[in-house]
Design an enzyme around this catalytic site. Structure first.
Site, PDB file in Angstrom:
ATOM      1  N   GLU A 162       0.850  -1.203   0.000  1.00  0.00           N
ATOM      2  CA  GLU A 162       0.000   0.000   0.000  1.00  0.00           C
ATOM      3  C   GLU A 162       0.880   1.246   0.000  1.00  0.00           C
ATOM      4  OE1 GLU A 162       0.044   2.038   2.793  1.00  0.00           O
ATOM      5  OE2 GLU A 162       1.450   0.737   3.876  1.00  0.00           O
ATOM      6  N   ALA A 281      11.272  22.002   2.664  1.00  0.00           N
ATOM      7  CA  ALA A 281      12.284  21.933   3.722  1.00  0.00           C
ATOM      8  C   ALA A 281      11.627  22.186   5.069  1.00  0.00           C
ATOM      9  CB  ALA A 281      13.365  22.972   3.454  1.00  0.00           C
ATOM     10  N   GLY A 282      12.205  21.657   6.107  1.00  0.00           N
ATOM     11  CA  GLY A 282      11.647  21.861   7.445  1.00  0.00           C
ATOM     12  C   GLY A 282      12.387  21.052   8.484  1.00  0.00           C
ATOM     13  N   CYS A 289       6.015   5.354   8.787  1.00  0.00           N
ATOM     14  CA  CYS A 289       6.542   4.635   7.616  1.00  0.00           C
ATOM     15  C   CYS A 289       7.983   4.965   7.247  1.00  0.00           C
ATOM     16  CB  CYS A 289       5.651   4.908   6.413  1.00  0.00           C
ATOM     17  SG  CYS A 289       4.094   4.048   6.519  1.00  0.00           S
ATOM     18  N   ARG A 356       4.230   9.283  16.212  1.00  0.00           N
ATOM     19  CA  ARG A 356       5.334   8.340  16.056  1.00  0.00           C
ATOM     20  C   ARG A 356       6.480   8.992  15.276  1.00  0.00           C
ATOM     21  NH1 ARG A 356       2.169   3.175  13.924  1.00  0.00           N
ATOM     22  NH2 ARG A 356       0.731   4.782  13.243  1.00  0.00           N
TER      23      ARG A 356
HETATM   24  C1  UDX Z   1       4.147   8.062   3.865  1.00  0.00           C
HETATM   25  C2  UDX Z   1       4.041   7.886   2.349  1.00  0.00           C
HETATM   26  O1  UDX Z   1       3.718   9.147   1.749  1.00  0.00           O
HETATM   27  C3  UDX Z   1       2.999   6.831   1.997  1.00  0.00           C
HETATM   28  O2  UDX Z   1       2.987   6.616   0.589  1.00  0.00           O
HETATM   29  C4  UDX Z   1       3.376   5.541   2.724  1.00  0.00           C
HETATM   30  O3  UDX Z   1       2.440   4.519   2.437  1.00  0.00           O
HETATM   31  C5  UDX Z   1       3.448   5.779   4.217  1.00  0.00           C
HETATM   32  O4  UDX Z   1       4.404   6.815   4.476  1.00  0.00           O
HETATM   33  P1  UDX Z   1       2.811   9.338   5.777  1.00  0.00           P
HETATM   34  O5  UDX Z   1       3.783   8.734   6.727  1.00  0.00           O
HETATM   35  O6  UDX Z   1       1.375   9.316   6.108  1.00  0.00           O
HETATM   36  O7  UDX Z   1       2.924   8.616   4.350  1.00  0.00           O
HETATM   37  O8  UDX Z   1       3.242  10.859   5.598  1.00  0.00           O
HETATM   38  P2  UDX Z   1       3.695  11.832   4.447  1.00  0.00           P
HETATM   39  O9  UDX Z   1       2.580  12.729   4.104  1.00  0.00           O
HETATM   40  O10 UDX Z   1       4.341  11.127   3.338  1.00  0.00           O
HETATM   41  O11 UDX Z   1       4.801  12.689   5.244  1.00  0.00           O
HETATM   42  C6  UDX Z   1       5.900  12.049   5.888  1.00  0.00           C
HETATM   43  C7  UDX Z   1       6.760  13.034   6.620  1.00  0.00           C
HETATM   44  O12 UDX Z   1       7.501  13.835   5.725  1.00  0.00           O
HETATM   45  C8  UDX Z   1       6.009  14.024   7.527  1.00  0.00           C
HETATM   46  O13 UDX Z   1       6.714  14.141   8.749  1.00  0.00           O
HETATM   47  C9  UDX Z   1       6.025  15.313   6.746  1.00  0.00           C
HETATM   48  O14 UDX Z   1       5.946  16.440   7.582  1.00  0.00           O
HETATM   49  C10 UDX Z   1       7.369  15.218   6.053  1.00  0.00           C
HETATM   50  N1  UDX Z   1       7.459  15.981   4.800  1.00  0.00           N
HETATM   51  C11 UDX Z   1       6.700  15.637   3.721  1.00  0.00           C
HETATM   52  C12 UDX Z   1       8.384  17.017   4.698  1.00  0.00           C
HETATM   53  O15 UDX Z   1       9.105  17.342   5.651  1.00  0.00           O
HETATM   54  N2  UDX Z   1       8.497  17.678   3.504  1.00  0.00           N
HETATM   55  C13 UDX Z   1       7.760  17.348   2.407  1.00  0.00           C
HETATM   56  O16 UDX Z   1       7.935  17.988   1.366  1.00  0.00           O
HETATM   57  C14 UDX Z   1       6.821  16.297   2.528  1.00  0.00           C
END
Ligand code: UDX
Length: 460
Positions: A162, A281-282, A289, A356
């Site tokens: 998924e 960026a951040g 995941c 998490r």
């Molecule tokens: C992720 C994947 O996107 C998804 O396809 C997989 O199945 C599970 O893991 P998720 O963990 O829900 O999903 O979060 P996501 O929206 O991808 O963001 C992950 C992390 O990256 C967050 O902490 C977010 O703040 C950070 N992030 C995301 C950034 O710092 N910069 C970005 O440009 C995008």
């Protein structure tokens, strides 16, 4: 729906993945039984309530009523099913490896419950180390052999990873970029085509709260071998996390040379080969995941004596990013010891109560370790953060304005949309020293400075 043939589906595990997928399949018209050992979960679900915070979940459960039931009894659900999806957790072990004991236990229980004389498709949806599919086949064959059913009960095993984002899980299930199927035999592929047909052909009525995105076409279904399907999942998550780490590394250099990383993201993102996504960026990435899957990928490499320096570096940059942000604050305040620092945001990203591996929590741990007193707010994640930070002396506020009261620094750690509309002047005036670290580059520097703050972003 034209030619739609409903399947009886058993979903083993009603966590994030199982519940989202199961509810969508029920909405599409399949007959779904969600199985979970956790009685509190099945009780909630039977009452139509969602154990997880997920956009549209309770509404979609309501619309799917009559097509989905929940039980703790694996055997009945499995015996009557055509397709059995295993979506149980694969937590990290100490060495980063994903622990497949629950997947194996589920496979064993499933195999014990299959009825002779029927054919079944068993789908591994959990994110599992490469080769787990083979292991599942072995476990099932062993049990079937012990039960003397090897010949009478054909079982087809499929890997179907998924790609759901928390908060967007239902949307991502209804409108995926692709569906990945890893199967050794055509029967498995055919069952998956039947299961996902309404999605592949987009023939379902889009729920009003999960509207079909404009311009969305038909998602491709990729069929491959199970090992490649397992690898696609890990490689996807690793690539996305290294995209973010890359832009965070560039952000660090931007600060040295006087460039603005948001401009860099825009400038490189317009190159179709790079793409605009996951270049914000951040504070870095967290969640259930990316941290776990990149660790698992490294562990798989290690098992084969194969180094993966790019994935390792993505993790290292991500780890250091939290420290770098604290350094920044420390420099601006000439030390954080003994100071009150306000933190806005605890969830690992907006739209969820999940903490998490949250960058916000990691930053709080470092700040407390350096002697700061932290006061924090989050629109949804306070209760989970309290549990996760139990051992630390952190104050929690129910209102963002209470966080800034007499604080000497304010960190914006999660990009919740509600933080964009905060009354900046009110925040600044209530602080002892109005210093703001925008850890998600979400506020307008001009406005923040006009409100009286010293503004610091990431890579700006
Ligand atoms: C992720 C994947 O996107 C998804 O396809 C997989 O199945 C599970 O893991 P998720 O963990 O829900 O999903 O979060 P996501 O929206 O991808 O963001 C992950 C992390 O990256 C967050 O902490 C977010 O703040 C950070 N992030 C995301 C950034 O710092 N910069 C970005 O440009 C995008």
């Amino acid at each position: 729906m034209d030619g739609f043939q409903p399947l009886r589906v058993a979903m083993i595990g009603t966590g994030y993945v199982g519940l989202s997928t199961g509810t969508v399949l029920a909405y599409l018209g399949h007959r779904v039984t969600g199985v979970d050992k956790d009685k509190s979960k099945t009780d909630l679900l039977r009452a139509g309530r969602s154990p997880i915070r997920e956009h549209g979940m309770e509404e979609l459960l309501e619309l799917s009523k009559g097509h989905i039931v929940f039980t703790q009894d694996t055997s009945k659900a499995v015996a009557e099913a055509d397709v059995i999806l295993i979506a149980v957790g694969t937590p990290s072990k100490d060495n980063g490896e994903a622990d497949t004991q629950y997947v194996e236990a589920a496979a064993e229980e499933v195999a014990q419950s299959l009825l002779p004389g029927r054919s079944y498709v068993i789908v591994v949806k959990s994110t599992v180390p490469i080769g787990t599919n083979r292991r599942v086949i072995y476990v099932i064959n062993r049990v079937m052999g012990e039960r003397g059913l090897s010949r009478s009960t054909p079982v087809h095993i499929v890997s179907n990873p998924e790609f759901l984002r928390e908060g967007m899980a239902l949307y991502d299930t209804l409108y995926p970029d692709r569906i990945v199927i890893g199967a050794e035999d055509p029967e498995g592929v055919a069952a998956m085509q039947r299961l996902y047909r309404p999605i592949l052909e987009q023939t379902f009525n889009a729920p009003s709260f999960l509207a079909r995105p404009s311009g969305y076409g038909l998602p491709p279904m990729i069929t491959t071998d199970p090992t490649s399907a397992e690898m696609i999942k890990y490689a996807s998550n690793a690539f996305l996390s290294l995209k973010i780490s890359f832009i965070n590394e560039i952000a660090g250099l931007c600060e040295k040379v006087g460039a603005d990383v948001s401009e860099i993201s825009r400038g490189i993102g317009l190159d179709k080969r790079i793409g605009p996504h996951f270049l914000k960026a951040g504070l870095g990435w967290g969640g259930s995941c990316f941290p776990k899957d990149t660790a698992a990928l490294l562990a798989i490499g290690k098992e084969y004596g194969y180094e993966m320096p790019i994935v390792a570096a993505a993790r290292q940059v991500n780890h250091e990013q939290r420290h770098r942000m604290v350094e920044k604050l420390q420099q601006a305040l000439k030390g954080v010891r003994g100071r009150v620092i306000g933190v806005l945001g605890l969830a690992f990203k907006p739209g969820t109560d999940d903490v998490r591996e949250s960058p916000a929590l990691d930053m709080i741990r470092i700040l407390v370790d350096r002697g700061a007193h932290v006061r924090a707010h989050d629109p949804a994640a306070v209760s989970n953060a309290k549990q996760a930070l139990e051992e630390l002396d952190v104050e929690f506020a129910s209102n963002p304005y209470d966080v800034s009261l007499d604080a000497e620094g304010l960190v914006l750690a999660t990009d919740w949309p509600e933080y964009v509309t905060l009354d900046l002047e009110r925040l600044a005036q209530s602080m002892k020293t109005p210093v703001l670290l925008d850890g998600r580059n979400m506020l307008d520097r001009g406005k923040v400075e006009a409100a009286g703050f010293l503004y610091m972003g990431v890579g700006k």
